[in-house]
Enzyme design. Structure first.
Site, PDB file in Angstrom:
ATOM      1  N   ASN A  12       0.863  -1.182   0.000  1.00  0.00           N
ATOM      2  CA  ASN A  12       0.000   0.000   0.000  1.00  0.00           C
ATOM      3  C   ASN A  12       0.899   1.232   0.000  1.00  0.00           C
ATOM      4  O   ASN A  12       1.514   1.548   1.011  1.00  0.00           O
ATOM      5  CB  ASN A  12      -0.890  -0.042   1.263  1.00  0.00           C
ATOM      6  CG  ASN A  12      -1.669   1.243   1.469  1.00  0.00           C
ATOM      7  OD1 ASN A  12      -1.783   2.068   0.558  1.00  0.00           O
ATOM      8  ND2 ASN A  12      -2.205   1.426   2.673  1.00  0.00           N
ATOM      9  N   LYS A  24       0.081   4.280  -0.211  1.00  0.00           N
ATOM     10  CA  LYS A  24      -0.544   5.478   0.386  1.00  0.00           C
ATOM     11  C   LYS A  24      -0.320   6.675  -0.555  1.00  0.00           C
ATOM     12  O   LYS A  24      -0.327   6.499  -1.769  1.00  0.00           O
ATOM     13  CB  LYS A  24       0.032   5.717   1.775  1.00  0.00           C
ATOM     14  CG  LYS A  24      -0.056   4.441   2.635  1.00  0.00           C
ATOM     15  CD  LYS A  24       0.209   4.653   4.078  1.00  0.00           C
ATOM     16  CE  LYS A  24       0.055   3.315   4.798  1.00  0.00           C
ATOM     17  NZ  LYS A  24       0.162   3.412   6.233  1.00  0.00           N
ATOM     18  N   HIS A  47      -9.466   1.546   5.180  1.00  0.00           N
ATOM     19  CA  HIS A  47      -8.167   1.656   5.861  1.00  0.00           C
ATOM     20  C   HIS A  47      -8.314   2.587   7.062  1.00  0.00           C
ATOM     21  O   HIS A  47      -9.070   3.555   7.020  1.00  0.00           O
ATOM     22  CB  HIS A  47      -7.126   2.200   4.872  1.00  0.00           C
ATOM     23  CG  HIS A  47      -5.739   2.134   5.412  1.00  0.00           C
ATOM     24  ND1 HIS A  47      -5.253   3.062   6.302  1.00  0.00           N
ATOM     25  CD2 HIS A  47      -4.749   1.224   5.226  1.00  0.00           C
ATOM     26  CE1 HIS A  47      -4.011   2.726   6.628  1.00  0.00           C
ATOM     27  NE2 HIS A  47      -3.685   1.617   5.997  1.00  0.00           N
ATOM     28  N   GLU A  97      -6.553   4.897   8.140  1.00  0.00           N
ATOM     29  CA  GLU A  97      -6.304   6.324   7.853  1.00  0.00           C
ATOM     30  C   GLU A  97      -7.543   6.969   7.261  1.00  0.00           C
ATOM     31  O   GLU A  97      -7.831   8.141   7.512  1.00  0.00           O
ATOM     32  CB  GLU A  97      -5.083   6.449   6.919  1.00  0.00           C
ATOM     33  CG  GLU A  97      -3.791   6.198   7.688  1.00  0.00           C
ATOM     34  CD  GLU A  97      -2.656   5.608   6.868  1.00  0.00           C
ATOM     35  OE1 GLU A  97      -2.709   5.638   5.629  1.00  0.00           O
ATOM     36  OE2 GLU A  97      -1.707   5.097   7.507  1.00  0.00           O
ATOM     37  N   GLU A 156      -5.518  -4.902  10.812  1.00  0.00           N
ATOM     38  CA  GLU A 156      -4.476  -3.903  10.997  1.00  0.00           C
ATOM     39  C   GLU A 156      -4.710  -3.160  12.301  1.00  0.00           C
ATOM     40  O   GLU A 156      -5.475  -2.185  12.338  1.00  0.00           O
ATOM     41  CB  GLU A 156      -4.505  -2.894   9.850  1.00  0.00           C
ATOM     42  CG  GLU A 156      -4.221  -3.487   8.493  1.00  0.00           C
ATOM     43  CD  GLU A 156      -3.597  -2.458   7.557  1.00  0.00           C
ATOM     44  OE1 GLU A 156      -2.486  -2.690   7.112  1.00  0.00           O
ATOM     45  OE2 GLU A 156      -4.222  -1.425   7.317  1.00  0.00           O
ATOM     46  N   GLY A 203       2.398   2.238  10.788  1.00  0.00           N
ATOM     47  CA  GLY A 203       3.346   3.343  10.621  1.00  0.00           C
ATOM     48  C   GLY A 203       4.097   3.709  11.887  1.00  0.00           C
ATOM     49  O   GLY A 203       4.719   4.769  11.959  1.00  0.00           O
ATOM     50  N   SER A 259       3.337  -2.179  10.345  1.00  0.00           N
ATOM     51  CA  SER A 259       4.795  -2.243  10.548  1.00  0.00           C
ATOM     52  C   SER A 259       5.400  -3.581  10.128  1.00  0.00           C
ATOM     53  O   SER A 259       6.316  -4.083  10.779  1.00  0.00           O
ATOM     54  CB  SER A 259       5.151  -1.897  12.002  1.00  0.00           C
ATOM     55  OG  SER A 259       4.770  -0.568  12.303  1.00  0.00           O
TER      56      SER A 259
HETATM   57  P1  PGA Z   1       2.756   0.287   7.675  1.00  0.00           P
HETATM   58  O1  PGA Z   1       1.296   0.519   7.085  1.00  0.00           O
HETATM   59  O2  PGA Z   1       3.271  -0.991   7.066  1.00  0.00           O
HETATM   60  O3  PGA Z   1       3.544   1.495   7.221  1.00  0.00           O
HETATM   61  O4  PGA Z   1       2.643   0.200   9.153  1.00  0.00           O
HETATM   62  C1  PGA Z   1       0.410  -0.565   6.921  1.00  0.00           C
HETATM   63  C2  PGA Z   1      -0.856  -0.057   6.291  1.00  0.00           C
HETATM   64  O5  PGA Z   1      -1.217   1.094   6.545  1.00  0.00           O
HETATM   65  O6  PGA Z   1      -1.520  -0.778   5.549  1.00  0.00           O
END
Ligand code: PGA
Length: 255
Positions: A9, A11, A95, A97, A167, A173, A213
């Site tokens: 992803n 983003k 997601h 976010e 998640e 992140g 992560s």
């Molecule tokens: P990350 O993000 O691997 O940077 O923690 C995962 C995601 O948002 O799908």
């Protein structure tokens, strides 16, 4: 056989030029990997170019969001049919976010998931608890609510195709991944609920993947947990060598 499912992803990173360069190089790295489903999720603007760059390879393309109406006066939105036409096969829905910054709710997640299927896209539906919720021992309740409301009305067949990404919000992140034991516990719970609500066959067919992560040095411990069928990778997918390592270490032969 169900193959591990690994989705990068991106983003809001990578221009069209960056995306094309990455895909061209990445496709030659992964060309012999036939035992992992490999997906990349660029921004909307890079979607079609990434698809063209990945044409006739083993890399599928995903969008990061969609709007549920087919077309209309919805400034700024992109429909499932438009995403499908651009070449994507998947779309990320709900997601954290989007839930946090853009007001996504379980109801909108549900409408989006259904719209994705209607246009021939497979949704990658994201669920997961915040740190507060985990500390209040609400993790399973939150997951139950998100599954029940977010996947309401899916047929057994749609459920079998689904990619459900667990998640934990506190792991996204932050560099702080869930431990393999924490992931295994949540995934076992999710699978059990899917069995209960959608039947054993659909629950066994669908991919339940972990996100938060994920890095080359922790993927193997996560993906070898029972009920962990792959990973949704944010930050670590931006670097193509690192993402190649993640894909390689997810191979059934490697695990
Ligand atoms: P990350 O993000 O691997 O940077 O923690 C995962 C995601 O948002 O799908």
């Amino acid at each position: 056989m169900k193959l591990p499912f690994i989705c990068g992803n991106w983003k809001m990173y990578k221009t069209v030029a960056d995306a094309v360069k990455y895909v061209k190089e990445f496709r030659s790295l992964v060309k012999d990997i036939t035992d992992v489903e490999i997906v990349l999720a660029p921004t909307f603007t890079a979607l079609h170019a990434a698809f063209e760059a990945a044409r006739n390879s083993n890399i599928a393309i995903s969008a990061q969001d969609l709007y549920w109406e087919r077309e209309g006066a919805f400034t700024g939105e992109v429909s499932a049919a438009m995403i499908r036409e651009a070449g994507a096969e998947y779309v990320i829905v709900g997601h954290s976010e989007r839930r946090t910054f853009f007001g996504e709710t379980d109801t909108s997640v549900n409408r989006k998931a259904l719209a994705a299927y209607a246009a021939g896209l497979t949704p990658i539906v994201c669920i997961g608890e915040t740190l507060d919720q985990r500390e209040r021992s609400e993790t399973f309740d939150v997951l139950d609510r998100q599954i029940k409301a977010g996947l309401d009305g899916l047929t057994t067949e749609q459920m079998g195709l689904l990619v459900l990404a667990y998640e934990p919000v506190w792991a996204i992140g932050t560099g702080r991944n869930a431990t393999p034991a924490q992931a295994a516990e949540a995934h076992a719970h999710i699978r059990q609920r899917l069995r209960q609500w959608f039947g054993a066959e659909a629950a066994a067919q669908c991919h339940v993947i972990y996100g938060g992560s994920v890095k080359p040095d922790n993927i193997r411990d996560l993906v070898t947990q029972p009920d962990v069928d792959g990973a949704l990778v944010g930050g670590a997918s931006l670097d193509l060598r690192g993402f190649f390592e993640i894909v390689s270490r997810s191979r059934p032969a490697a695990v």
